[in-house]
Scaffold this motif. Structure first.
Motif, PDB file in Angstrom:
ATOM      1  N   ALA A  37      40.867  37.674  41.916  1.00 38.69           N
ATOM      2  CA  ALA A  37      40.480  38.423  40.718  1.00 38.69           C
ATOM      3  C   ALA A  37      41.381  39.619  40.467  1.00 38.69           C
ATOM      4  N   ALA A  38      42.107  40.044  41.469  1.00 39.22           N
ATOM      5  CA  ALA A  38      43.010  41.189  41.325  1.00 39.22           C
ATOM      6  C   ALA A  38      44.391  40.773  40.825  1.00 39.22           C
ATOM      7  N   LEU A  39      44.564  39.490  40.492  1.00 39.73           N
ATOM      8  CA  LEU A  39      45.871  38.973  40.079  1.00 39.73           C
ATOM      9  C   LEU A  39      45.878  38.622  38.592  1.00 39.73           C
ATOM     10  N   PRO A  40      47.056  38.606  37.961  1.00 39.51           N
ATOM     11  CA  PRO A  40      47.153  38.276  36.530  1.00 39.51           C
ATOM     12  C   PRO A  40      47.095  36.767  36.299  1.00 39.51           C
ATOM     13  N   VAL A  41      45.939  36.183  36.557  1.00 38.43           N
ATOM     14  CA  VAL A  41      45.745  34.743  36.430  1.00 38.43           C
ATOM     15  C   VAL A  41      44.453  34.478  35.660  1.00 38.43           C
ATOM     16  N   ARG A  42      44.231  33.200  35.359  1.00 32.66           N
ATOM     17  CA  ARG A  42      42.943  32.758  34.838  1.00 32.66           C
ATOM     18  C   ARG A  42      42.191  32.101  35.980  1.00 32.66           C
ATOM     19  N   LEU A  43      40.951  32.480  36.165  1.00 35.58           N
ATOM     20  CA  LEU A  43      40.133  31.926  37.232  1.00 35.58           C
ATOM     21  C   LEU A  43      38.963  31.155  36.645  1.00 35.58           C
ATOM     22  N   ARG A  44      38.727  29.980  37.186  1.00 40.60           N
ATOM     23  CA  ARG A  44      37.530  29.206  36.853  1.00 40.60           C
ATOM     24  C   ARG A  44      36.734  29.048  38.152  1.00 40.60           C
ATOM     25  N   LEU A  45      35.600  29.710  38.222  1.00 35.93           N
ATOM     26  CA  LEU A  45      34.775  29.703  39.424  1.00 35.93           C
ATOM     27  C   LEU A  45      33.681  28.655  39.270  1.00 35.93           C
ATOM     28  N   VAL A  46      33.660  27.693  40.176  1.00 35.52           N
ATOM     29  CA  VAL A  46      32.727  26.572  40.053  1.00 35.52           C
ATOM     30  C   VAL A  46      31.955  26.411  41.357  1.00 35.52           C
ATOM     31  N   ALA A  47      30.643  26.329  41.244  1.00 33.92           N
ATOM     32  CA  ALA A  47      29.784  26.132  42.410  1.00 33.92           C
ATOM     33  C   ALA A  47      28.408  25.703  41.926  1.00 33.92           C
ATOM     34  N   ARG A  48      27.628  25.175  42.859  1.00 31.39           N
ATOM     35  CA  ARG A  48      26.258  24.827  42.514  1.00 31.39           C
ATOM     36  C   ARG A  48      25.444  26.081  42.215  1.00 31.39           C
ATOM     37  N   GLY A  49      25.647  27.117  43.030  1.00 28.03           N
ATOM     38  CA  GLY A  49      24.959  28.373  42.814  1.00 28.03           C
ATOM     39  C   GLY A  49      25.739  29.287  41.893  1.00 28.03           C
ATOM     40  N   ALA A  50      25.176  30.452  41.633  1.00 22.65           N
ATOM     41  CA  ALA A  50      25.819  31.423  40.753  1.00 22.65           C
ATOM     42  C   ALA A  50      26.952  32.137  41.489  1.00 22.65           C
TER      43      ALA A  50
END
Length: 335
Positions: A37-50
Motif C-alpha cells: 500500500a505504500a507503493l505507487p501501484v494499484r492493489l486488488r485485495l481479495v479474500a473470503r473475509g473483509a
C-alpha cells in the motif's frame, strides 16, 4: 521502499501496475498489504473475509470479498493483473494447518490449478505470481524433511506453478517461508502460529506443552519481514522465477528455550510466576515434521533479491506478547 522499473514497465496503465493479493485479509496477507500500500501501484485485495486498508495509502486500492475456491472468483480476481501474490491457504479444524482433507486440497492445490488455467487463457503480458509455500516442503535442491499433508499439498501447487512458468504462462516465484510469528496490526492479531498459541496459553495460566524434549528447532520469521520478502520477490521476478527460494532468518531456535523465554515475558504482564514448560506425549495427529529441525538457509534469496530480515527474534517475541496481552486487557475491560 520502491518497485523497480521491471514491474512498472510491464503496466500500460498510468496509475501503475495492478497487483492482486489473494488471501489479503489473513495474518500474512494483511502484512503484505501494508507494505504494498505504500507503493505507487494499484492493489486488488481479495479474500473470503473483509480486507482492511492501511491509513493514508499511496496505492490505489480496491477491496473484494470472494470465495476463491470457485474458479470464476479466481478469474475475476486476477483479471488484467500484472502480478499476483498468492497467500490463500486451506487451514482449519483442530489440527489447523495439518488438515489435508478434500477442502484443504481444493484450496491449496485446486486454486493454483485454476489460477494457472485462467492466466493461460488470457494472453498478453506474462504476469508474475509470487506464491507462499512452506519450509516444510524442503530445500530448493530437492532434499526434503519428513512431509505432512499440508506440505505435500504445497509441493503439488509448486509443481503446477513451475510447469506453467516453464511454458511461459506465468513468471512463478515460490517463497518457502519458515515459521511465521509476530503481530500484524492491520489484521488486529498475532495469527494462529505456535508462538501466539503458546502466549495465549500462558496468559490463561496453562503450562506450555512440548511433544519432545525441547531440543527440536525452528527458524522464526517475523511476519513483517515475510511481507518485505514478497515485495522483494516482485521487484526481482525475472531473476527469481522458476524455482523455490527459502525465506527465513537462517537461525534455528530450540523450542524448549523459546517457550521458557515466552513464559517469562508473559509473567511480566500477569505478575504471576512463569507457567511451567513441560513435555507431554504427542497426540495421534502429530507428524514426523513435528520432531524434525528444518534446514533454513536464505542466503541464495538474499543474494538475488537484496532482502534481509530486520526484526530481531527477541524483540519480535516481546512485542508479540505485549500485543496479545494488550488485546486481552482491552477485551476484558469492554466485556
Amino acid at each position: 521502499m520502491k518497485l523497480t522499473t521491471e514491474l512498472l514497465n510491464r503496466s500500460h496503465d498510468p496509475r501503475g501496475p495492478l497487483i492482486t493479493v489473494l488471501g489479503a485479509s489473513g495474518f500474512l496477507g494483511s502484512a503484505v498489504v501494508t507494505e504494498l500500500a505504500a507503493l505507487p501501484v494499484r492493489l486488488r485485495l481479495v479474500a473470503r473475509g473483509a480486507s482492511r486498508v492501511p491509513a493514508g495509502p499511496v496505492a490505489d486500492i480496491e477491496v473484494r470479498r470472494a470465495d476463491l475456491a470457485r474458479r470464476d472468483a479466481v478469474a475475476a480476481a486476477v483479471e488484467d493483473a500484472d502480478a499476483v501474490v498468492h497467500l490463500a491457504a486451506g487451514i482449519g479444524g483442530q489440527q489447523s494447518w495439518r488438515a489435508a482433507d478434500a477442502h484443504a486440497e481444493r484450496v491449496n492445490v485446486g486454486m493454483m490449478r485454476d489460477l494457472v488455467d485462467v492466466l493461460r487463457g488470457r494472453g498478453g503480458t506474462v504476469p508474475a505470481v509470487a506464491f507462499a509455500s512452506t519450509l516444510q516442503a524442503g530445500s530448493p535442491t530437492g532434499g526434503t524433511g519428513p512431509l505432512g499433508g499440508y506440505a505435500a499439498q504445497k509441493i503439488a501447487a509448486e509443481a503446477i506453478l513451475r510447469e506453467a512458468t516453464a511454458e511461459g504462462v506465468v513468471r512463478g516465484i515460490v517463497l518457502r517461508l519458515s515459521t511465521l510469528f509476530g503481530h500484524s496490526p492491520l489484521s488486529g492479531g498475532a495469527g494462529r502460529g505456535v508462538l501466539a498459541s503458546m502466549a495465549r496459553r500462558a496468559l490463561d495460566g496453562e503450562p506450555l506443552t512440548m511433544w519432545h524434549d525441547g531440543s527440536v528447532e525452528r527458524d522464526f520469521l517475523h511476519v513483517r519481514d515475510a511481507a518485505d520478502a514478497f515485495v522483494a520477490a516482485l521487484e526481482h521476478a525475472a531473476e527469481l522465477q522458476g524455482r523455490p527460494w527459502i525465506v527465513g532468518t537462517g537461525r534455528l531456535e530450540r523450542l524448549g528455550d523459546v517457550f521458557t523465554s515466552l513464559a517469562g515475558l508473559v509473567a511480566e504482564h500477569t505478575g504471576a510466576a512463569p507457567v511451567p514448560v513441560v513435555s507431554v506425549p504427542p497426540p495421534a495427529y502429530a507428524e514426523a515434521g513435528d520432531f524434525h529441525s528444518p534446514v533454513s538457509d536464505p542466503a541464495a534469496f538474499c543474494a538475488v533479491s537484496g532482502w534481509a530480515p530486520r526484526v530481531p527474534f527477541p524483540d519480535g517475541l516481546r512485542a508479540m506478547v505485549a500485543a496479545i496481552a494488550a488485546t486481552r486487557t482491552a477485551t476484558s475491560a469492554s466485556s
